[in-house]
Design a protein around this motif. Sequence first.
Motif, PDB file in Angstrom:
ATOM      1  N   LEU A  14      12.935  39.556  43.946  1.00  0.00           N
ATOM      2  CA  LEU A  14      14.095  39.189  44.753  1.00  0.00           C
ATOM      3  C   LEU A  14      14.693  40.393  45.476  1.00  0.00           C
ATOM      4  O   LEU A  14      15.165  40.258  46.608  1.00  0.00           O
ATOM      5  N   ILE A  15      14.662  41.567  44.874  1.00  0.00           N
ATOM      6  CA  ILE A  15      15.148  42.752  45.576  1.00  0.00           C
ATOM      7  C   ILE A  15      14.205  43.101  46.726  1.00  0.00           C
ATOM      8  O   ILE A  15      14.657  43.487  47.807  1.00  0.00           O
ATOM      9  N   GLY A  16      12.920  42.932  46.512  1.00  0.00           N
ATOM     10  CA  GLY A  16      11.967  43.131  47.605  1.00  0.00           C
ATOM     11  C   GLY A  16      12.229  42.171  48.757  1.00  0.00           C
ATOM     12  O   GLY A  16      12.195  42.554  49.931  1.00  0.00           O
ATOM     13  N   GLY A  17      12.500  40.914  48.426  1.00  0.00           N
ATOM     14  CA  GLY A  17      12.836  39.937  49.459  1.00  0.00           C
ATOM     15  C   GLY A  17      14.120  40.288  50.181  1.00  0.00           C
ATOM     16  O   GLY A  17      14.230  40.125  51.402  1.00  0.00           O
ATOM     17  N   LEU A  18      15.102  40.786  49.447  1.00  0.00           N
ATOM     18  CA  LEU A  18      16.369  41.190  50.053  1.00  0.00           C
ATOM     19  C   LEU A  18      16.162  42.360  51.003  1.00  0.00           C
ATOM     20  O   LEU A  18      16.746  42.398  52.100  1.00  0.00           O
ATOM     21  N   VAL A  19      15.337  43.307  50.637  1.00  0.00           N
ATOM     22  CA  VAL A  19      15.063  44.459  51.500  1.00  0.00           C
ATOM     23  C   VAL A  19      14.371  43.990  52.783  1.00  0.00           C
ATOM     24  O   VAL A  19      14.712  44.446  53.887  1.00  0.00           O
ATOM     25  N   LEU A  20      13.416  43.071  52.655  1.00  0.00           N
ATOM     26  CA  LEU A  20      12.751  42.543  53.852  1.00  0.00           C
ATOM     27  C   LEU A  20      13.731  41.797  54.739  1.00  0.00           C
ATOM     28  O   LEU A  20      13.686  41.914  55.974  1.00  0.00           O
ATOM     29  N   PHE A  21      14.633  41.034  54.136  1.00  0.00           N
ATOM     30  CA  PHE A  21      15.640  40.314  54.918  1.00  0.00           C
ATOM     31  C   PHE A  21      16.575  41.297  55.619  1.00  0.00           C
ATOM     32  O   PHE A  21      16.922  41.102  56.789  1.00  0.00           O
ATOM     33  N   MET A  22      16.969  42.370  54.930  1.00  0.00           N
ATOM     34  CA  MET A  22      17.822  43.374  55.564  1.00  0.00           C
ATOM     35  C   MET A  22      17.090  44.074  56.706  1.00  0.00           C
ATOM     36  O   MET A  22      17.705  44.406  57.729  1.00  0.00           O
ATOM     37  N   ALA A  23      15.774  44.295  56.549  1.00  0.00           N
ATOM     38  CA  ALA A  23      14.996  44.898  57.628  1.00  0.00           C
ATOM     39  C   ALA A  23      14.983  43.979  58.845  1.00  0.00           C
ATOM     40  O   ALA A  23      15.109  44.445  59.989  1.00  0.00           O
ATOM     41  N   PHE A  24      14.859  42.684  58.631  1.00  0.00           N
ATOM     42  CA  PHE A  24      14.919  41.738  59.739  1.00  0.00           C
ATOM     43  C   PHE A  24      16.280  41.780  60.417  1.00  0.00           C
ATOM     44  O   PHE A  24      16.378  41.765  61.652  1.00  0.00           O
ATOM     45  N   ILE A  25      17.355  41.855  59.627  1.00  0.00           N
ATOM     46  CA  ILE A  25      18.706  41.913  60.186  1.00  0.00           C
ATOM     47  C   ILE A  25      18.884  43.186  61.015  1.00  0.00           C
ATOM     48  O   ILE A  25      19.445  43.147  62.114  1.00  0.00           O
ATOM     49  N   TYR A  27      16.522  44.941  62.481  1.00  0.00           N
ATOM     50  CA  TYR A  27      15.709  44.795  63.689  1.00  0.00           C
ATOM     51  C   TYR A  27      16.428  43.928  64.714  1.00  0.00           C
ATOM     52  O   TYR A  27      16.491  44.267  65.900  1.00  0.00           O
ATOM     53  N   ASP A  28      16.986  42.816  64.259  1.00  0.00           N
ATOM     54  CA  ASP A  28      17.692  41.913  65.164  1.00  0.00           C
ATOM     55  C   ASP A  28      18.928  42.597  65.755  1.00  0.00           C
ATOM     56  O   ASP A  28      19.216  42.456  66.951  1.00  0.00           O
ATOM     57  N   LEU A  29      19.642  43.346  64.934  1.00  0.00           N
ATOM     58  CA  LEU A  29      20.806  44.085  65.410  1.00  0.00           C
ATOM     59  C   LEU A  29      20.409  45.106  66.464  1.00  0.00           C
ATOM     60  O   LEU A  29      21.066  45.233  67.507  1.00  0.00           O
ATOM     61  N   ALA A  30      19.329  45.836  66.227  1.00  0.00           N
ATOM     62  CA  ALA A  30      18.872  46.843  67.184  1.00  0.00           C
ATOM     63  C   ALA A  30      18.448  46.186  68.495  1.00  0.00           C
ATOM     64  O   ALA A  30      18.719  46.714  69.578  1.00  0.00           O
ATOM     65  N   LYS A  31      17.797  45.042  68.408  1.00  0.00           N
ATOM     66  CA  LYS A  31      17.331  44.351  69.608  1.00  0.00           C
ATOM     67  C   LYS A  31      18.508  43.807  70.417  1.00  0.00           C
ATOM     68  O   LYS A  31      18.551  43.975  71.637  1.00  0.00           O
ATOM     69  N   LYS A  32      19.468  43.185  69.749  1.00  0.00           N
ATOM     70  CA  LYS A  32      20.598  42.576  70.460  1.00  0.00           C
ATOM     71  C   LYS A  32      21.553  43.621  71.046  1.00  0.00           C
ATOM     72  O   LYS A  32      22.219  43.362  72.036  1.00  0.00           O
ATOM     73  N   THR A  40      17.211  52.522  67.038  1.00  0.00           N
ATOM     74  CA  THR A  40      16.468  51.720  66.071  1.00  0.00           C
ATOM     75  C   THR A  40      15.963  52.590  64.928  1.00  0.00           C
ATOM     76  O   THR A  40      16.028  52.200  63.761  1.00  0.00           O
ATOM     77  N   PHE A  41      15.497  53.792  65.274  1.00  0.00           N
ATOM     78  CA  PHE A  41      15.041  54.730  64.246  1.00  0.00           C
ATOM     79  C   PHE A  41      16.172  55.102  63.294  1.00  0.00           C
ATOM     80  O   PHE A  41      15.989  55.134  62.075  1.00  0.00           O
ATOM     81  N   VAL A  42      17.354  55.346  63.842  1.00  0.00           N
ATOM     82  CA  VAL A  42      18.504  55.715  63.015  1.00  0.00           C
ATOM     83  C   VAL A  42      18.899  54.548  62.108  1.00  0.00           C
ATOM     84  O   VAL A  42      19.184  54.739  60.913  1.00  0.00           O
ATOM     85  N   LEU A  43      18.914  53.329  62.653  1.00  0.00           N
ATOM     86  CA  LEU A  43      19.267  52.155  61.848  1.00  0.00           C
ATOM     87  C   LEU A  43      18.275  51.955  60.698  1.00  0.00           C
ATOM     88  O   LEU A  43      18.667  51.734  59.552  1.00  0.00           O
ATOM     89  N   PHE A  44      16.990  52.028  61.003  1.00  0.00           N
ATOM     90  CA  PHE A  44      15.990  51.859  59.946  1.00  0.00           C
ATOM     91  C   PHE A  44      15.979  53.051  58.990  1.00  0.00           C
ATOM     92  O   PHE A  44      15.665  52.900  57.814  1.00  0.00           O
ATOM     93  N   GLY A  45      16.336  54.227  59.487  1.00  0.00           N
ATOM     94  CA  GLY A  45      16.445  55.390  58.609  1.00  0.00           C
ATOM     95  C   GLY A  45      17.545  55.217  57.576  1.00  0.00           C
ATOM     96  O   GLY A  45      17.374  55.546  56.400  1.00  0.00           O
ATOM     97  N   ALA A  46      18.671  54.670  58.005  1.00  0.00           N
ATOM     98  CA  ALA A  46      19.769  54.422  57.068  1.00  0.00           C
ATOM     99  C   ALA A  46      19.362  53.386  56.027  1.00  0.00           C
ATOM    100  O   ALA A  46      19.646  53.540  54.832  1.00  0.00           O
ATOM    101  N   LEU A  52      15.427  53.979  49.325  1.00  0.00           N
ATOM    102  CA  LEU A  52      14.908  55.145  48.593  1.00  0.00           C
ATOM    103  C   LEU A  52      15.839  55.529  47.449  1.00  0.00           C
ATOM    104  O   LEU A  52      15.382  55.839  46.343  1.00  0.00           O
ATOM    105  N   GLY A  53      17.136  55.473  47.692  1.00  0.00           N
ATOM    106  CA  GLY A  53      18.103  55.767  46.635  1.00  0.00           C
ATOM    107  C   GLY A  53      17.990  54.795  45.476  1.00  0.00           C
ATOM    108  O   GLY A  53      18.057  55.178  44.305  1.00  0.00           O
TER     109      GLY A  53
END
Length: 65
Positions: A14-25, A27-32, A40-46, A52-53
């Motif tokens: 479920l944490i893996g699924g949450l991370v994938l969902f956050m990655a989609f969010i 990506y969508d935020l960067a696109k919109k 986009t690099f900075v957003l995904f870096g954060a 990683l933490g």
Amino acid sequence: MDVAEFEALMMQVLIGGLVLFMAFIVYDLAKKSNAGKWGTFVLFGALGLGVLGFLIKTFIVEIIL
């Protein structure tokens, strides 16, 4: 499979699924917002630093216990 094993497995899944969902969010935020490549690099870096933490914390807790 006992309850503790099931909980440990579902926590990882479920944490893996949450991370994938956050990655989609992110990506969508960067696109919109027309963030561009650097934004986009900075957003995904954060997001990556947060993940990683969490992984480092999990690894350290396993070593200590």
